[in-house]
Design an enzyme around this catalytic site. Structure first.
Site, PDB file in Angstrom:
ATOM      1  N   GLY A  38       0.829  -1.115  -0.018  1.00  0.00           N
ATOM      2  CA  GLY A  38       0.189  -0.031  -0.042  1.00  0.00           C
ATOM      3  C   GLY A  38       0.978   1.224   0.081  1.00  0.00           C
TER       4      GLY A  38
ATOM      5  N   VAL B 155      14.100 -13.656   0.857  1.00  0.00           N
ATOM      6  CA  VAL B 155      13.319 -15.074   0.771  1.00  0.00           C
ATOM      7  C   VAL B 155      12.967 -15.595  -0.459  1.00  0.00           C
ATOM      8  CG1 VAL B 155      11.702 -16.352   2.155  1.00  0.00           C
ATOM      9  CG2 VAL B 155      12.646 -14.344   3.409  1.00  0.00           C
TER      10      VAL B 155
ATOM     11  N   ASP C 257      -1.349  -8.985  10.428  1.00  0.00           N
ATOM     12  CA  ASP C 257      -1.622  -9.110   9.007  1.00  0.00           C
ATOM     13  C   ASP C 257      -1.119 -10.617   8.581  1.00  0.00           C
ATOM     14  OD1 ASP C 257      -2.943  -8.897   6.525  1.00  0.00           O
ATOM     15  OD2 ASP C 257      -1.131  -7.727   5.510  1.00  0.00           O
TER      16      ASP C 257
ATOM     17  N   PRO D 182      -1.076 -16.311   4.155  1.00  0.00           N
ATOM     18  CA  PRO D 182      -0.123 -17.126   3.304  1.00  0.00           C
ATOM     19  C   PRO D 182       0.966 -16.272   2.352  1.00  0.00           C
ATOM     20  CG  PRO D 182      -2.484 -18.017   2.879  1.00  0.00           C
ATOM     21  CD  PRO D 182      -2.586 -16.499   3.566  1.00  0.00           C
TER      22      PRO D 182
ATOM     23  N   ASN E 267       2.481 -13.733   3.266  1.00  0.00           N
ATOM     24  CA  ASN E 267       3.377 -13.094   4.233  1.00  0.00           C
ATOM     25  C   ASN E 267       3.812 -14.052   4.982  1.00  0.00           C
ATOM     26  OD1 ASN E 267       2.830 -10.616   3.716  1.00  0.00           O
ATOM     27  ND2 ASN E 267       1.521 -10.167   5.563  1.00  0.00           N
TER      28      ASN E 267
END
Length: 759
Positions: free
Chosen positions: A97, A168, A210, A213, A215
């Site tokens: 965002g 990651v 929050d 999946p 994250n």
């Protein structure tokens, strides 16, 4: 005058239709508070926009993001090849965002690829910067293998904050589970690691807010799945600010993803969100990992109006995971089953009831009924994997009834009144019927009771006669056992005692006497078993054999009987020498204060006995035999030394123990290990070793004599022998620093003892 809050002024102003009257009200309500006036006016302007979060569905005002990799949507200052500090931007891989995420290559001091997150140009509002700084500090606080690490944080030359974190290379949690076709246990094991990561964040004071999946990225490391929790962009500190700037969430906005949002987040009361909000999100994740979809379909939530969305999240109870799996259509059920390496027909049955309970506990609308911590949820899942009882339980019947009653007050009240009337009517009818038959039955009941009493009396008389016969037979057997034992006819004595235990097994004396015979022969395990049986039956602690029972029970490992006997001895108020001596042997069970009181009592007895070598000085009755007084004096010297040692009076203990070794009594010399311990506590290392060697010498002499003579018991009384072995073992641990192995000569003695009974 008390100034109203920003929220209350805003809602009150909305009820005023005239713009001029509304403006006058706001000026008056803010009472000269410029900051409050500015905030309320800003809220009113937001409310007057055509697109506002209160009147339009959530999906209507979600930002439209450019596709990842669309370079036209990226500021020209942040294109591939641009240097941000020591990091060279490679490609944009994500967009949130208020920020972009790039793959970047660190140039110095080491070369490596990292993920770089930076605030979008033009979005540097105080709230966005505060959120960005919160995310940066939140991740920096944590150090966990399942949370992406932060390497660096800084600002660009144009004063835009950024931070650098571990790159990651993984895929979202649900995508990884399905693409690798993980079965149920593998999915649960992976979920446990995620719970531990969230627990770590909570312990650092961070709520993620929050969890979803996308994250939680999963990759393979050494052939095993490794989950990484990322994106703490909406995290908040628990009970304290993360930055010097205030992270302010407007009450007209919801932070998080609706499908994974807790009811308290949907309530938009930021002060009411705690770690249990993440527990709810973990429950949604587990639901989706198990069934293939979240509890509420994301499409339904996005198409719902704002108020309807909040109502769904806060009030609607989703179906259990097992119910969801049982209602899937054939095509979808086949896909879900294949992804979990299951046959489609076994899909619904594969969802154990315990998993339903775990998931629904985490998804409870009442957060007080959820798991208290992520660690507790992980522990419950682990217990399920190990086939152990889980902590989660379904709501009780009473809890469900109270919920139903609150929703149906009028119906419940009416039904209750009718039920009460019916119950009262039935009760009156039953009472009248019982009164009518009571008089008729009284005589029959009285007659039956009389007959039963007569029968019970006859049975008791018969049983008493049988008991007297068994008691007489047992008395004869015990006398035979004692006579044979005195004549050293051991097999005959043992046979007589054994027969007595069969004739009257509830008589403690038969077990005590056979236990004493076994102990005298060196059959300590058998003796301990007999003594434990006597303790279980409940024999009087005043029995003379009691002075040796505690030591033998302790040495043979009969811990339950030893504990029972210890408690009885502690509360015993007897002053006879044997009971006092027994309490002395159990000083290890006493507190130092109790041991000191025991030492004082024995010292009083020693003073009363006086000098055993001077009968004229003793206070004992002159009918006492002099040798008995000397023997008893040595015993009490030993017990006094023991008690002083347990009470921490090491110097006094050393004195009394040495005196006991010098006294002429049947246990002379068994104080050597206790003397070694006393020297060790006083810091006399050489004396401690010397005393221990004397103890070892005494042990060797007794064992060699017994083995040479093929005897199962030593030349000293078995009570003192067991006491000596216990203390020698403790002295070895204290002085030498190790527990001695069982001497093979002791096993030889035990074989001699068994042979004695067999002969």
């Amino acid at each position: 005058m008390t100034v109203a809050s920003e929220k209350s002024i805003f809602f009150q102003a909305l009820d005023i239709e005239s713009s001029s009257e509304r403006a006058a009200y706001v000026q008056q309500a803010c009472a000269g508070n410029e900051n409050l006036l500015t905030a309320v006016c800003a809220l009113l302007r937001e409310n007057e926009r055509d697109v506002n979060p209160v009147d339009r569905p959530l999906a209507a005002f979600l930002p439209t993001l450019s596709p990842v990799g669309d370079e036209e949507a990226t500021d020209s200052r942040f294109t591939p090849g641009t240097m941000v500090g020591p990091y060279k931007l490679m490609e944009r891989i994500g967009e949130g965002g208020f920020g972009w995420v790039f793959v970047a290559e660190q140039q110095s001091p080491v070369r490596r690829r990292v993920a770089l997150k930076i605030i979008k140009p033009g979005m540097e509002s105080r709230e966005v910067v505060a959120r960005f700084e919160a995310e940066r500090q939140a991740i920096a606080l944590m150090d966990h293998p399942n949370i992406a690490r932060v390497f660096d944080a800084n600002v660009t030359e144009t004063a835009q904050p950024y931070f650098v974190m571990e790159l990651v290379r993984g895929v979202p949690l649900t995508e990884f589970c399905d693409s690798h076709q993980l079965d149920m246990p593998e999915r649960l094991e992976l979920f446990v690691t995620i719970c531990h990561a969230v627990q770590h964040a909570h312990q650092k004071g961070i709520i993620h807010r929050d969890l979803k999946p996308s994250n939680i990225l999963v990759t393979l490391q050494d052939g095993l799945p490794l989950a990484k929790v990322i994106d703490f962009g909406v995290a908040k500190a628990i009970g304290q600010s993360l930055t010097v700037r205030t992270i302010y969430t407007r009450f007209t906005s919801m932070v998080g993803t609706p499908a994974y949002m807790s009811p308290e987040q949907a309530a938009m009361s930021t002060g009411d969100v705690d770690t249990r909000s993440d527990i709810y999100s973990l429950g949604v994740l587990l639901y989706e990992v198990l069934t293939g979809s979240p509890p509420f379909a994301p499409d339904r939530l996005q198409s719902a109006g704002f108020d309807e969305l909040r109502k769904i999240i806060r009030e609607e109870v989703p179906p259990r995971p097992s119910t969801r799996l049982s209602t899937l259509n054939n095509e979808l059920a086949g896909t879900v089953a294949v992804n979990r390496r299951l046959a489609p027909e076994t899909l619904a049955s594969a969802m154990k009831r315990d998993l339903d309970w775990i998931v629904m506990k985490a998804l409870d609308k009442d957060r007080n009924r959820r798991y208290s911590t992520a660690g507790a949820m992980a522990e419950d899942v682990s217990r399920f994997l190990m086939d152990q009882p889980i902590a989660a339980r379904p709501p009780s019947t009473w809890y469900r009834f109270t919920k139903f009653a609150r929703r149906n007050k009028v119906v419940i009240s009416t039904v209750s009144l009718v039920a009460i009337a019916l119950v009262l009517g039935a009760a009156v009818s039953v009472w009248q019927a019982r009164e009518a038959i009571r008089e008729r039955d009284e005589k029959e009941v009285a007659l039956g009771e009389a007959r039963a009493a007569e029968q019970a009396a006859n049975e008791a008389r018969t049983e008493l006669e049988k008991f007297n016969d068994r008691l007489n037979a047992t008395t004869v057997l015990l006398a035979s056992g004692r006579a044979n034992a005195d004549a050293q006819r051991w097999p005959a004595a043992y046979e007589a005692y054994t027969e007595a235990t069969n004739v009257l097994p509830k008589y403690f004396l038969v077990w005590l006497e056979r236990g004493g015979l076994n102990a005298k022969l060196g059959r300590w395990d058998a003796a301990a078993t007999d003594f434990a049986k006597a303790v279980e039956i409940g024999f009087p602690i005043e029995q003379a054999e009691l002075s040796g029972v505690p030591q033998l029970l302790f040495y043979a490992g009969e811990s339950a009987a030893y504990k029972t006997l210890s408690e009885e001895l502690k509360t015993s108020d007897k002053n006879d020498p044997m009971a006092v001596a027994a309490r002395g042997q159990l000083a290890g069970e006493l507190s130092p204060a109790d041991a000191a009181r025991l030492a004082d009592r024995v010292e009083q007895m020693l003073s009363a006995i006086g000098d055993a070598d001077n009968p004229e000085a003793t206070h004992e009755p002159k009918t006492k035999h002099r040798s008995y007084a000397k023997m008893f004096y040595g015993v009490n010297l030993y017990v006094a030394g023991w008690a002083h040692l347990k009470a921490g009076n090491n110097e006094r203990a050393l004195q009394r123990l040495k005196e006991s070794n010098g006294a002429n009594w049947f246990g002379r010399g068994i104080a050597h290990p206790l003397i070694a311990i006393a020297h060790h506590r006083l810091g006399n290392a050489e004396d401690a070793v010397r005393s221990f060697e004397q103890s070892q010498g005494l042990l060797d002499r007794i064992l060699d004599e017994s083995v040479a003579q093929s005897k199962g018991s030593p030349s000293i009384p078995w009570i003192d022998w067991v006491e000596f072995l216990i203390n020698h073992r403790e002295a070895s641990i204290v002085v030498k620093g190790h527990t001695p192995a069982i001497d093979p000569r002791i096993r030889q003695m035990q074989s001699f003892a068994e042979a004695t009974v067999a002969d």
